[in-house]
Write a protein that holds these residues in place. Structure first.
Motif, PDB file in Angstrom:
ATOM      1  N   TRP A  67       0.790  -1.225   0.004  1.00  0.00           N
ATOM      2  CA  TRP A  67      -0.006   0.053   0.145  1.00  0.00           C
ATOM      3  C   TRP A  67       0.911   1.391  -0.016  1.00  0.00           C
ATOM      4  CZ3 TRP A  67       0.936  -2.189   4.743  1.00  0.00           C
ATOM      5  CH2 TRP A  67       1.437  -1.463   5.819  1.00  0.00           C
ATOM      6  N   HIS A  68       0.393   2.400  -0.411  1.00  0.00           N
ATOM      7  CA  HIS A  68       1.015   3.442  -0.527  1.00  0.00           C
ATOM      8  C   HIS A  68       0.301   4.620  -0.247  1.00  0.00           C
ATOM      9  CE1 HIS A  68       3.496   7.041  -2.421  1.00  0.00           C
ATOM     10  NE2 HIS A  68       4.169   6.786  -1.322  1.00  0.00           N
ATOM     11  N   ASN A  69       0.581   5.453   1.047  1.00  0.00           N
ATOM     12  CA  ASN A  69      -0.244   6.457   1.437  1.00  0.00           C
ATOM     13  C   ASN A  69       0.866   7.543   1.932  1.00  0.00           C
ATOM     14  OD1 ASN A  69      -2.417   4.133   2.142  1.00  0.00           O
ATOM     15  ND2 ASN A  69      -3.273   5.619   1.285  1.00  0.00           N
ATOM     16  N   MET A  70       0.581   8.684   1.255  1.00  0.00           N
ATOM     17  CA  MET A  70       1.549   9.723   1.271  1.00  0.00           C
ATOM     18  C   MET A  70       1.482  10.588   2.643  1.00  0.00           C
ATOM     19  SD  MET A  70       2.075  10.774  -2.782  1.00  0.00           S
ATOM     20  CE  MET A  70       2.341  12.629  -2.258  1.00  0.00           C
ATOM     21  N   SER A  71       0.375  10.159   3.270  1.00  0.00           N
ATOM     22  CA  SER A  71       0.216  10.954   4.598  1.00  0.00           C
ATOM     23  C   SER A  71      -0.992  10.172   5.453  1.00  0.00           C
ATOM     24  CB  SER A  71      -0.409  12.314   4.369  1.00  0.00           C
ATOM     25  OG  SER A  71      -1.643  12.398   3.791  1.00  0.00           O
ATOM     26  N   LEU A  72      -0.993  10.628   6.610  1.00  0.00           N
ATOM     27  CA  LEU A  72      -1.860   9.861   7.562  1.00  0.00           C
ATOM     28  C   LEU A  72      -1.618   8.481   7.728  1.00  0.00           C
ATOM     29  CD1 LEU A  72      -5.275  11.626   6.684  1.00  0.00           C
ATOM     30  CD2 LEU A  72      -3.703  12.389   8.341  1.00  0.00           C
ATOM     31  N   ALA A 101      -3.792   3.224   8.033  1.00  0.00           N
ATOM     32  CA  ALA A 101      -3.016   3.511   6.718  1.00  0.00           C
ATOM     33  C   ALA A 101      -3.841   4.466   5.916  1.00  0.00           C
ATOM     34  CB  ALA A 101      -2.559   2.358   6.280  1.00  0.00           C
ATOM     35  N   GLY A 102      -3.711   5.759   5.654  1.00  0.00           N
ATOM     36  CA  GLY A 102      -4.041   6.373   4.565  1.00  0.00           C
ATOM     37  C   GLY A 102      -4.831   7.273   4.481  1.00  0.00           C
ATOM     38  N   ILE A 142      -7.775   0.034   8.548  1.00  0.00           N
ATOM     39  CA  ILE A 142      -6.837  -0.059   9.627  1.00  0.00           C
ATOM     40  C   ILE A 142      -6.664  -1.672   9.774  1.00  0.00           C
ATOM     41  CG2 ILE A 142      -7.595  -0.075  12.204  1.00  0.00           C
ATOM     42  CD1 ILE A 142      -9.516   2.176  11.301  1.00  0.00           C
ATOM     43  N   LEU A 143      -5.410  -2.084  10.205  1.00  0.00           N
ATOM     44  CA  LEU A 143      -5.446  -3.575  10.295  1.00  0.00           C
ATOM     45  C   LEU A 143      -4.439  -3.837  11.628  1.00  0.00           C
ATOM     46  CD1 LEU A 143      -2.064  -4.366   8.220  1.00  0.00           C
ATOM     47  CD2 LEU A 143      -3.290  -1.992   8.024  1.00  0.00           C
ATOM     48  N   ALA A 156      -8.255   7.683   7.542  1.00  0.00           N
ATOM     49  CA  ALA A 156      -8.169   7.073   9.191  1.00  0.00           C
ATOM     50  C   ALA A 156      -6.755   7.491   9.623  1.00  0.00           C
ATOM     51  CB  ALA A 156      -8.502   5.868   9.197  1.00  0.00           C
ATOM     52  N   TYR A 157      -6.841   8.252  10.759  1.00  0.00           N
ATOM     53  CA  TYR A 157      -5.475   8.518  11.442  1.00  0.00           C
ATOM     54  C   TYR A 157      -5.374   8.295  13.014  1.00  0.00           C
ATOM     55  CZ  TYR A 157      -1.253  11.470  12.223  1.00  0.00           C
ATOM     56  OH  TYR A 157      -0.300  11.763  12.606  1.00  0.00           O
ATOM     57  N   GLN A 158      -4.434   7.855  13.383  1.00  0.00           N
ATOM     58  CA  GLN A 158      -4.175   7.825  14.832  1.00  0.00           C
ATOM     59  C   GLN A 158      -5.199   7.080  15.456  1.00  0.00           C
ATOM     60  OE1 GLN A 158      -3.095  11.665  16.376  1.00  0.00           O
ATOM     61  NE2 GLN A 158      -0.789  11.296  15.983  1.00  0.00           N
ATOM     62  N   VAL A 159      -5.480   5.785  15.111  1.00  0.00           N
ATOM     63  CA  VAL A 159      -6.695   5.080  15.741  1.00  0.00           C
ATOM     64  C   VAL A 159      -6.078   4.271  16.891  1.00  0.00           C
ATOM     65  CG1 VAL A 159      -7.809   4.596  13.600  1.00  0.00           C
ATOM     66  CG2 VAL A 159      -6.291   3.045  14.189  1.00  0.00           C
TER      67      VAL A 159
END
Length: 146
Positions: A74-79, A94-95, A106-107, A131-134
Protein backbone atom coordinates in the motif's frame (compact mmCIF):
# COMPACT_ATOMS: atom_id res chain seq x y z
CA UNK A 1 18.73 8.82 12.66
CA UNK A 2 17.99 8.33 8.98
CA UNK A 3 19.75 8.68 5.66
CA UNK A 4 22.66 11.12 6.06
CA UNK A 5 22.46 10.96 9.88
CA UNK A 6 24.95 9.78 12.49
CA UNK A 7 23.69 6.19 12.69
CA UNK A 8 24.90 3.47 10.32
CA UNK A 9 22.09 1.73 8.42
CA UNK A 10 21.30 -1.97 8.75
CA UNK A 11 23.50 -3.66 6.09
CA UNK A 12 21.02 -6.56 5.80
CA UNK A 13 17.90 -4.48 5.12
CA UNK A 14 16.60 -4.00 1.57
CA UNK A 15 15.33 -0.53 2.50
CA UNK A 16 17.25 0.38 5.68
CA UNK A 17 15.91 3.92 6.07
CA UNK A 18 12.50 5.46 6.32
CA UNK A 19 11.14 8.11 3.97
CA UNK A 20 8.65 10.65 5.34
CA UNK A 21 8.12 8.71 8.55
CA UNK A 22 6.15 9.93 11.54
CA UNK A 23 4.15 8.80 14.58
CA UNK A 24 7.27 7.55 16.34
CA UNK A 25 6.78 5.49 19.48
CA UNK A 26 9.75 4.89 21.78
CA UNK A 27 9.66 1.28 22.96
CA UNK A 28 11.87 0.99 26.01
CA UNK A 29 15.33 2.49 25.98
CA UNK A 30 16.56 1.30 22.60
CA UNK A 31 13.69 0.60 20.19
CA UNK A 32 11.60 2.84 17.99
CA UNK A 33 8.38 2.07 16.05
CA UNK A 34 7.57 4.31 13.04
CA UNK A 35 4.94 4.65 10.34
CA UNK A 36 6.96 5.08 7.14
CA UNK A 37 4.87 6.74 4.41
CA UNK A 38 7.57 6.24 1.80
CA UNK A 39 8.25 8.31 -1.26
CA UNK A 40 6.48 8.28 -4.60
CA UNK A 41 9.68 6.85 -6.09
CA UNK A 42 9.78 3.96 -3.61
CA UNK A 43 6.05 3.41 -4.08
CA UNK A 44 5.01 1.79 -0.79
CA UNK A 45 4.31 2.54 2.84
CA UNK A 46 5.18 0.33 5.79
CA UNK A 47 5.58 0.07 9.54
CA UNK A 48 9.13 -0.37 10.85
CA UNK A 49 10.80 -1.12 14.18
CA UNK A 50 14.43 -0.26 14.85
CA UNK A 51 16.78 -1.37 17.61
CA UNK A 52 19.24 1.42 18.29
CA UNK A 53 22.75 1.14 19.70
CA UNK A 54 23.71 4.67 20.68
CA UNK A 55 27.26 3.67 21.61
CA UNK A 56 28.02 2.00 18.26
CA UNK A 57 25.68 4.38 16.37
CA UNK A 58 23.86 1.57 14.59
CA UNK A 59 20.19 1.15 13.69
CA UNK A 60 19.04 -2.43 13.09
CA UNK A 61 15.73 -2.95 11.34
CA UNK A 62 14.27 -5.69 13.57
CA UNK A 63 10.69 -5.80 12.23
CA UNK A 64 8.63 -4.39 9.38
CA UNK A 65 5.20 -4.83 7.93
CA UNK A 66 4.81 -5.89 5.31
CA UNK A 67 7.94 -8.04 5.57
CA UNK A 68 10.19 -8.40 2.53
CA UNK A 69 8.63 -10.86 0.11
CA UNK A 70 5.06 -10.47 1.44
CA UNK A 71 2.58 -9.08 -1.06
CA UNK A 72 0.57 -6.51 0.87
CA UNK A 73 1.66 -3.30 -0.78
CA UNK A 74 0.00 0.00 0.00
CA UNK A 75 1.13 3.57 -0.50
CA UNK A 76 -0.34 6.53 1.32
CA UNK A 77 1.62 9.76 1.30
CA UNK A 78 0.15 11.04 4.57
CA UNK A 79 -1.94 9.99 7.55
CA UNK A 80 -0.58 6.85 9.08
CA UNK A 81 0.04 5.55 12.57
CA UNK A 82 1.34 2.42 14.27
CA UNK A 83 0.97 1.44 17.91
CA UNK A 84 2.41 -1.52 19.79
CA UNK A 85 -0.41 -3.28 21.65
CA UNK A 86 -0.07 -5.07 25.00
CA UNK A 87 -0.18 -8.46 23.20
CA UNK A 88 2.83 -7.33 21.06
CA UNK A 89 0.69 -7.01 17.92
CA UNK A 90 0.84 -3.71 16.04
CA UNK A 91 -2.27 -1.64 15.28
CA UNK A 92 -1.87 0.26 12.00
CA UNK A 93 -3.97 3.00 10.44
CA UNK A 94 -2.96 3.63 6.86
CA UNK A 95 -3.98 6.34 4.57
CA UNK A 96 -5.71 9.37 3.34
CA UNK A 97 -6.64 7.79 0.04
CA UNK A 98 -6.52 10.60 -2.52
CA UNK A 99 -6.28 9.73 -6.19
CA UNK A 100 -3.42 7.36 -7.09
CA UNK A 101 -2.98 6.17 -3.53
CA UNK A 102 -4.18 3.07 -1.71
CA UNK A 103 -7.56 3.04 0.00
CA UNK A 104 -7.51 3.80 3.70
CA UNK A 105 -7.49 0.87 6.07
CA UNK A 106 -6.98 -0.17 9.65
CA UNK A 107 -5.25 -3.44 10.41
CA UNK A 108 -3.64 -5.43 13.20
CA UNK A 109 -0.47 -7.39 12.58
CA UNK A 110 1.17 -10.08 14.74
CA UNK A 111 4.90 -10.10 15.58
CA UNK A 112 5.34 -12.84 12.94
CA UNK A 113 3.88 -10.52 10.28
CA UNK A 114 0.50 -12.22 10.05
CA UNK A 115 -2.42 -9.88 9.40
CA UNK A 116 -4.85 -10.57 12.27
CA UNK A 117 -7.69 -8.44 10.91
CA UNK A 118 -8.30 -5.73 8.33
CA UNK A 119 -10.92 -2.98 7.97
CA UNK A 120 -11.22 -1.03 4.70
CA UNK A 121 -12.33 2.57 5.32
CA UNK A 122 -14.85 4.20 2.91
CA UNK A 123 -17.70 6.68 3.19
CA UNK A 124 -21.24 5.93 1.94
CA UNK A 125 -20.41 6.94 -1.64
CA UNK A 126 -17.34 4.68 -1.60
CA UNK A 127 -15.09 7.73 -1.70
CA UNK A 128 -11.78 7.13 -0.04
CA UNK A 129 -11.56 8.76 3.36
CA UNK A 130 -8.78 8.99 5.93
CA UNK A 131 -8.18 7.20 9.19
CA UNK A 132 -5.47 8.59 11.43
CA UNK A 133 -4.16 7.75 14.89
CA UNK A 134 -6.67 5.05 15.70
CA UNK A 135 -6.56 3.53 19.17
CA UNK A 136 -7.50 0.09 20.46
CA UNK A 137 -9.74 0.44 23.49
CA UNK A 138 -10.43 -2.43 25.85
CA UNK A 139 -13.74 -4.20 25.82
CA UNK A 140 -16.29 -2.15 27.70
CA UNK A 141 -18.28 -5.13 28.96
CA UNK A 142 -17.89 -8.86 29.37
CA UNK A 143 -19.97 -11.28 27.35
CA UNK A 144 -22.44 -13.01 29.65
CA UNK A 145 -22.81 -16.77 29.37
CA UNK A 146 -26.31 -18.29 29.76
Amino acid sequence: LGEGGDFAPDPHATHPWFEKAHSADVLGENELLLYDNGSTERGFSRVIRYRLDETQKTASLVWQYPPDGVVDVWHNMSLGDADLLPNQNVLVSAGNGPQNQSPSRILEVSPSGERVWLLWWYDEGHTRVGAYQVERIPRLWEVMED
